[in-house]
Design a protein around this motif. Structure first.
Motif, mmCIF file in Angstrom:
data_model
loop_
_atom_site.group_PDB
_atom_site.id
_atom_site.type_symbol
_atom_site.label_atom_id
_atom_site.label_comp_id
_atom_site.label_asym_id
_atom_site.label_seq_id
_atom_site.Cartn_x
_atom_site.Cartn_y
_atom_site.Cartn_z
ATOM 1 N N LYS A 1 -5.927 -1.330 -6.564
ATOM 2 C CA LYS A 1 -6.971 -0.548 -5.908
ATOM 3 C C LYS A 1 -6.469 0.865 -5.693
ATOM 4 N N ALA B 1 -0.424 3.216 5.487
ATOM 5 C CA ALA B 1 0.176 2.582 4.324
ATOM 6 C C ALA B 1 1.551 2.035 4.667
ATOM 7 N N ASP B 2 2.010 1.126 3.833
ATOM 8 C CA ASP B 2 3.357 0.602 3.991
ATOM 9 C C ASP B 2 4.394 1.673 3.656
ATOM 10 N N LEU C 1 -0.663 -3.039 -6.478
ATOM 11 C CA LEU C 1 -0.505 -2.016 -5.455
ATOM 12 C C LEU C 1 -1.843 -1.402 -5.056
ATOM 13 N N THR C 2 -1.949 -0.994 -3.805
ATOM 14 C CA THR C 2 -3.042 -0.140 -3.342
ATOM 15 C C THR C 2 -2.479 1.267 -3.218
ATOM 16 N N ILE D 1 -3.036 5.330 -2.408
ATOM 17 C CA ILE D 1 -3.841 6.347 -1.721
ATOM 18 C C ILE D 1 -3.369 7.700 -2.223
ATOM 19 N N SER E 1 0.869 -1.180 0.000
ATOM 20 C CA SER E 1 0.000 0.000 0.000
ATOM 21 C C SER E 1 0.903 1.227 0.000
#
Length: 223
Positions: free
Chosen positions: A68, A147-148, A43-44, A46, A16
């Motif tokens: 996403k 998130a990561d 990957l996610t 944001i 993420s």
């Protein structure tokens, strides 16, 4: 870090990733390009929106690396790569009102368990979520977004990660830096320790793990 490629070298499939920027202002394009070159996917992401034109987040989506996206503005006149992927069922969207997006990221950075917000109450965005009346007003329970990794862009930084920003390029960078396990900042200039007045530091180095200097192509360009 010696390069953008080295800075993103441990981002793995399925991670993420928060990406700073409001449209193209403050978008860490070189870090995104390095992430694309790395070849990771699923990957996610944001971000405030789902990409503009052919660069930045749009390029990441075009390359098929995003499973996403969590954002506030998925559609603009030039968001054709997101549109195509979404209509084909190749990308998942979580739509979050912009105030809620910022508040949920801030909640993660502050270590909060959840927040109540009036935004979205009575709409499709509140379906399946806990609601509560507080002082006669209805609220929706929203969970923090963490998130990561966070990829952000700043104006100046030192090797400890203290950052300043330039005008509107500041936007989501400071709160994303607080909400990620590993924050990677690209800056226009790395200065010696003590080269930034502590009174003007926006993001303290405790929230930043890596800094890479990427000078603007034009010396007067916005950072």
């Amino acid at each position: 870090m010696s390069s953008a490629a080295a800075a993103v070298a441990d981002i793995r499939d399925g991670a993420s990733v928060m990406i700073g920027g409001f449209g193209t202002a403050g978008m860490p394009d070189e870090l995104i390009d390095a992430l694309i070159a790395r070849g990771v996917g699923n990957l996610t992401i944001i971000n405030n929106n789902a990409g503009n034109g052919e660069t930045g987040v749009a390029a990441l989506i075009k390359a098929g690396r995003v499973r996403k996206i969590i954002c506030s503005f998925p559609r603009q006149s030039d968001s054709h790569h997101f549109d195509a992927r979404y209509r084909a069922g190749e990308i998942e969207l979580e739509l979050v009102p912009q105030g809620n997006l910022a508040a949920r990221i801030q909640a993660a950075g502050a270590g909060l368990g959840a927040i109540f917000t009036p935004t979205g109450y009575g709409t499709l965005l509140a379906e399946g979520k806990e609601t509560r009346e507080i002082d006669g007003k209805q609220y929706v329970l929203e969970h923090p977004i963490q998130a990561d990794f966070a990829l952000i862009k700043a104006h100046r930084g030192d090797r400890w990660g203290n950052l300043t920003y330039r005008k509107t390029a500041r936007n989501f960078g400071p709160i994303m830096a607080m909400a990620a396990k590993c924050t990677i900042a690209q800056v226009a200039q790395i200065v010696p320790l003590g080269g930034i007045d502590p009174e003007i530091v926006v993001t303290p180095g405790i929230f930043v793990q890596r800094v890479v200097e990427i000078a603007p192509a034009n010396a007067t360009a916005s950072a």
